[in-house]
Design an enzyme around this catalytic site. Structure first.
Site, PDB file in Angstrom:
ATOM      1  N   GLY A   1      50.416 130.386  86.184  1.00 18.76           N
ATOM      2  CA  GLY A   1      50.629 128.989  85.802  1.00 18.76           C
ATOM      3  C   GLY A   1      49.594 128.439  84.846  1.00 18.76           C
ATOM      4  CD  GLN A   2      44.149 130.259  82.496  1.00 14.72           C
ATOM      5  OE1 GLN A   2      44.204 131.338  83.091  1.00 14.72           O
ATOM      6  NE2 GLN A   2      43.092 129.850  81.829  1.00 14.72           N
TER       7      GLN A   2
ATOM      8  CG  ASP B   1      46.076 117.150  83.999  1.00 18.06           C
ATOM      9  OD1 ASP B   1      45.756 118.333  84.204  1.00 18.06           O
ATOM     10  OD2 ASP B   1      47.102 116.822  83.351  1.00 18.06           O
ATOM     11  CB  ILE B   2      46.811 114.467  79.311  1.00 19.98           C
ATOM     12  CG1 ILE B   2      47.202 113.421  78.294  1.00 19.98           C
ATOM     13  CG2 ILE B   2      47.721 115.670  79.246  1.00 19.98           C
ATOM     14  CD1 ILE B   2      47.018 113.882  76.854  1.00 19.98           C
TER      15      ILE B   2
ATOM     16  CG  HIS C   1      41.121 124.190  83.651  1.00 17.71           C
ATOM     17  ND1 HIS C   1      41.560 125.106  82.711  1.00 17.71           N
ATOM     18  CD2 HIS C   1      42.223 123.733  84.279  1.00 17.71           C
ATOM     19  CE1 HIS C   1      42.882 125.179  82.756  1.00 17.71           C
ATOM     20  NE2 HIS C   1      43.320 124.368  83.716  1.00 17.71           N
TER      21      HIS C   1
ATOM     22  CG  HIS D   1      44.224 121.820  88.065  1.00 19.00           C
ATOM     23  ND1 HIS D   1      45.042 121.039  87.287  1.00 19.00           N
ATOM     24  CD2 HIS D   1      44.238 123.052  87.493  1.00 19.00           C
ATOM     25  CE1 HIS D   1      45.539 121.766  86.288  1.00 19.00           C
ATOM     26  NE2 HIS D   1      45.063 122.997  86.394  1.00 19.00           N
TER      27      HIS D   1
END
Ligand code: AMP
Ligand code: ZN
Length: 106
Positions: free
Chosen positions: A91-92, A30-31, A98, A100
């Site tokens: 919260g998407q 994750d960035i 995907h 997490h």
């Protein structure tokens, strides 16, 4: 989906380094990590959200969990969270389904 960031990443358009890749799935960092290890497990197939999953996606969703398990074992994590955000109010932010993987180890 031509304008989807996770479609582009999973097709290798940004040269992202993958911790895991097979014909159907990629795993990358994750960035904006919210834990020491924060990975995203992403199908190459574009699906907007859990809310738009079809019966035929059932096996693929199981494979996302199995890919997370494999990468976690490779990283020698002995505990982690698997999270799916569903819909804006869930919260998407990125509407390409995907999972997490979050851990304070790694
Ligand atoms: P969500 O849609 O809330 O499940 O989360 C989307 C996640 O994607 C967030 O944690 C972002 O930090 C992450 N993200 C967005 N763009 C990128 C990118 N280009 N590379 C890696 N992670 C990203
Ligand atoms: Zn997509």
């Amino acid at each position: 989906m031509s304008d989807c960031i996770f479609c582009k990443i999973s097709q290798g358009q940004f040269g992202t380094s993958f911790l895991y890749e097979d014909e159907e799935i990629v795993v990358f960092r994750d960035i904006n990590p919210k834990a020491k290890t924060h990975l995203l497990i992403v199908p190459k197939k574009h699906i907007d959200s859990v809310m738009t999953l079809e019966e035929s996606d059932e096996l693929l969703m199981g494979k996302l969990v199995m890919a997370g398990k494999k990468v976690a074992a490779d990283l020698k994590l002995d505990g982690y969270k698997l999270q799916i955000h569903v819909g804006e109010s869930g919260g998407q932010e990125v509407f390409h389904v995907h999972v997490h993987l979050l851990s304070n180890q790694g």
